[in-house]
Design an enzyme around this catalytic site. Structure first.
Site, short mmCIF file in Angstrom:
data_model
loop_
_atom_site.label_atom_id
_atom_site.label_comp_id
_atom_site.label_asym_id
_atom_site.label_seq_id
_atom_site.Cartn_x
_atom_site.Cartn_y
_atom_site.Cartn_z
N THR A 13 0.86 -1.19 0.00
CA THR A 13 0.00 0.00 0.00
C THR A 13 0.89 1.24 0.00
O THR A 13 1.97 1.24 0.60
CB THR A 13 -0.96 0.02 1.21
OG1 THR A 13 -0.20 0.11 2.42
CG2 THR A 13 -1.85 -1.21 1.24
N TYR A 151 0.95 11.65 14.91
CA TYR A 151 1.69 10.72 14.03
C TYR A 151 2.49 9.73 14.88
O TYR A 151 2.42 8.51 14.67
CB TYR A 151 2.63 11.52 13.12
CG TYR A 151 3.54 10.68 12.28
CD1 TYR A 151 3.09 10.11 11.09
CD2 TYR A 151 4.87 10.45 12.66
CE1 TYR A 151 3.93 9.32 10.32
CE2 TYR A 151 5.71 9.67 11.89
CZ TYR A 151 5.24 9.10 10.72
OH TYR A 151 6.07 8.33 9.95
P1 NAP Z 1 5.37 9.43 0.63
O1 NAP Z 1 6.57 9.63 -0.21
O2 NAP Z 1 4.41 10.54 0.85
O3 NAP Z 1 4.56 8.18 0.09
C1 NAP Z 1 3.36 7.83 0.70
C2 NAP Z 1 2.64 6.83 -0.16
O4 NAP Z 1 1.41 6.46 0.48
C3 NAP Z 1 2.24 7.39 -1.52
O5 NAP Z 1 2.27 6.34 -2.45
C4 NAP Z 1 0.82 7.89 -1.29
O6 NAP Z 1 0.13 7.95 -2.52
C5 NAP Z 1 0.31 6.78 -0.38
N1 NAP Z 1 -0.82 7.16 0.47
C6 NAP Z 1 -0.95 8.21 1.29
N2 NAP Z 1 -2.15 8.19 1.89
C7 NAP Z 1 -2.78 7.08 1.45
C8 NAP Z 1 -4.04 6.51 1.68
N3 NAP Z 1 -4.93 7.08 2.51
N4 NAP Z 1 -4.37 5.36 1.05
C9 NAP Z 1 -3.49 4.77 0.19
N5 NAP Z 1 -2.29 5.28 -0.08
C10 NAP Z 1 -1.93 6.43 0.54
O7 NAP Z 1 5.78 8.94 2.12
P2 NAP Z 1 7.02 8.08 2.70
O8 NAP Z 1 7.90 9.01 3.40
O9 NAP Z 1 7.55 7.16 1.67
O10 NAP Z 1 6.24 7.25 3.83
C11 NAP Z 1 5.87 5.90 3.66
C12 NAP Z 1 5.68 5.27 5.03
O11 NAP Z 1 6.92 5.35 5.76
C13 NAP Z 1 4.64 5.97 5.90
O12 NAP Z 1 3.91 5.02 6.64
C14 NAP Z 1 5.49 6.83 6.82
O13 NAP Z 1 4.84 7.11 8.04
C15 NAP Z 1 6.69 5.91 7.03
N6 NAP Z 1 7.90 6.61 7.48
C16 NAP Z 1 8.50 7.58 6.72
C17 NAP Z 1 9.64 8.19 7.22
C18 NAP Z 1 10.36 9.26 6.44
O14 NAP Z 1 11.23 9.93 7.01
N7 NAP Z 1 10.10 9.45 5.17
C19 NAP Z 1 10.16 7.83 8.46
C20 NAP Z 1 9.52 6.84 9.20
C21 NAP Z 1 8.39 6.24 8.70
P3 NAP Z 1 -1.18 8.92 -2.71
O15 NAP Z 1 -0.84 10.21 -2.05
O16 NAP Z 1 -1.39 8.98 -4.17
O17 NAP Z 1 -2.29 8.20 -2.00
#
Ligand code: NAP
Length: 245
Positions: A13, A151
């Site tokens: 997802t 968060y």
């Molecule tokens: P990102 O670049 O914004 O990617 C998020 C992805 O999730 C996108 O594909 C987005 O596509 C999708 N998404 C968002 N809301 C959604 C929904 N309601 N239903 C289905 N898809 C949804 O974010 P990322 O940084 O890669 O984060 C990915 C995961 O890693 C998250 O769970 C985040 O909390 C975790 N994380 C990130 C970091 C960091 O520093 N980047 C650190 C720790 C944990 P659409 O917007 O098109 O839906």
């Protein structure tokens, strides 16, 4: 050339950007068939185009249960089962005490907690024997950020849920783990920090830098594959030491 996920069916997802997209690329390189989801149809199309023929895109919002039903119906019809599930979709829409709104609290919990929970629950009938379920948490689960407190709490809730789910690993014939990244260079992080993330990482992450999404994907591959066959109920911090600092 055969990879460690050859013949495996993976659902990721939020697989259209950042960490989820990097995981999808890594899994495809190891021979998996991947279903990636996201809300934005255009981004979905782009992700599928770059991932190639092993990828299928399904538009689905994890906070909408009917979307999850439609996703799994499609997976059942086209692949018949799920070997690896990566519940990765998550958002940051946050504030700190004194500034919260009902909207930011509801949205964060709806996507990060409710969405993840039903992503896993609705997959249960499709999970193959020995399936690996990965929930993407965050180092904020144990080192909360005061500007990201809902968060952080949402990610702590996921760790807690996985703790429970793992106790049923034998009956359910699955492994379930949390992969908790530290600050990682993705579009979400750049949006949230306005480009100041590198300085933050240099100051607060023991390895002195941000993770690249590909490094998180390597940890995901470990948890997805048989290399982690005796690992269930774990929270793996791929965080450059951030939770230890
Ligand atoms: P990102 O670049 O914004 O990617 C998020 C992805 O999730 C996108 O594909 C987005 O596509 C999708 N998404 C968002 N809301 C959604 C929904 N309601 N239903 C289905 N898809 C949804 O974010 P990322 O940084 O890669 O984060 C990915 C995961 O890693 C998250 O769970 C985040 O909390 C975790 N994380 C990130 C970091 C960091 O520093 N980047 C650190 C720790 C944990 P659409 O917007 O098109 O839906």
């Amino acid at each position: 050339m055969s990879g460690v996920l050859q013949e495996k069916v993976a659902v990721i997802t939020g697989g259209t950007s950042g960490i989820g997209l990097a995981i999808a690329h890594r899994f495809v390189r190891e021979g998996a068939r991947v279903f990636v989801t996201g809300r934005d149809a255009h981004r979905l199309e782009e992700a599928v185009a770059e991932l190639g023929p092993a990828a299928t895109g399904v538009r689905a919002d994890v906070s909408v249960l009917a979307d999850l039903d439609a996703l799994y119906e499609r997976v059942r019809d086209e692949a018949g089962r799920v070997d690896v599930l990566v519940a990765n979709a998550g958002i940051v829409a946050d504030a700190s005490l004194g500034a919260h709104t009902e909207e930011n609290v509801d949205l964060t919990l709806a996507v990060n907690v409710k969405g993840t929970l039903f992503t896993v629950q609705k997959a249960l009938p499709l999970l193959a024997e020995g399936a690996s379920v990965l929930v993407i948490g965050s180092s904020n689960s144990v080192r909360p950020n005061e500007d990201l407190e809902i968060y952080s709490a949402s990610k702590a809730a996921l760790s807690n849920l996985v703790h429970n789910w793992s106790r049923r690993s034998r009956e359910r014939r699955f492994r379930v783990n949390v992969l908790s990244p530290g600050p990682t260079r993705t579009p979400a992080l750049v949006r949230a920090t306005g480009g100041e993330a590198d300085q933050f990482a240099e100051a607060f992450v023991p390895l002195g830098r941000l993770a690249e999404a590909d490094e998180i994907a390597e940890a995901a591959l470990f948890l997805a594959s048989d290399a982690s066959s005796f690992v269930t109920g774990a929270e793996l911090f791929a965080d450059g030491g951030y939770t230890r600092a």
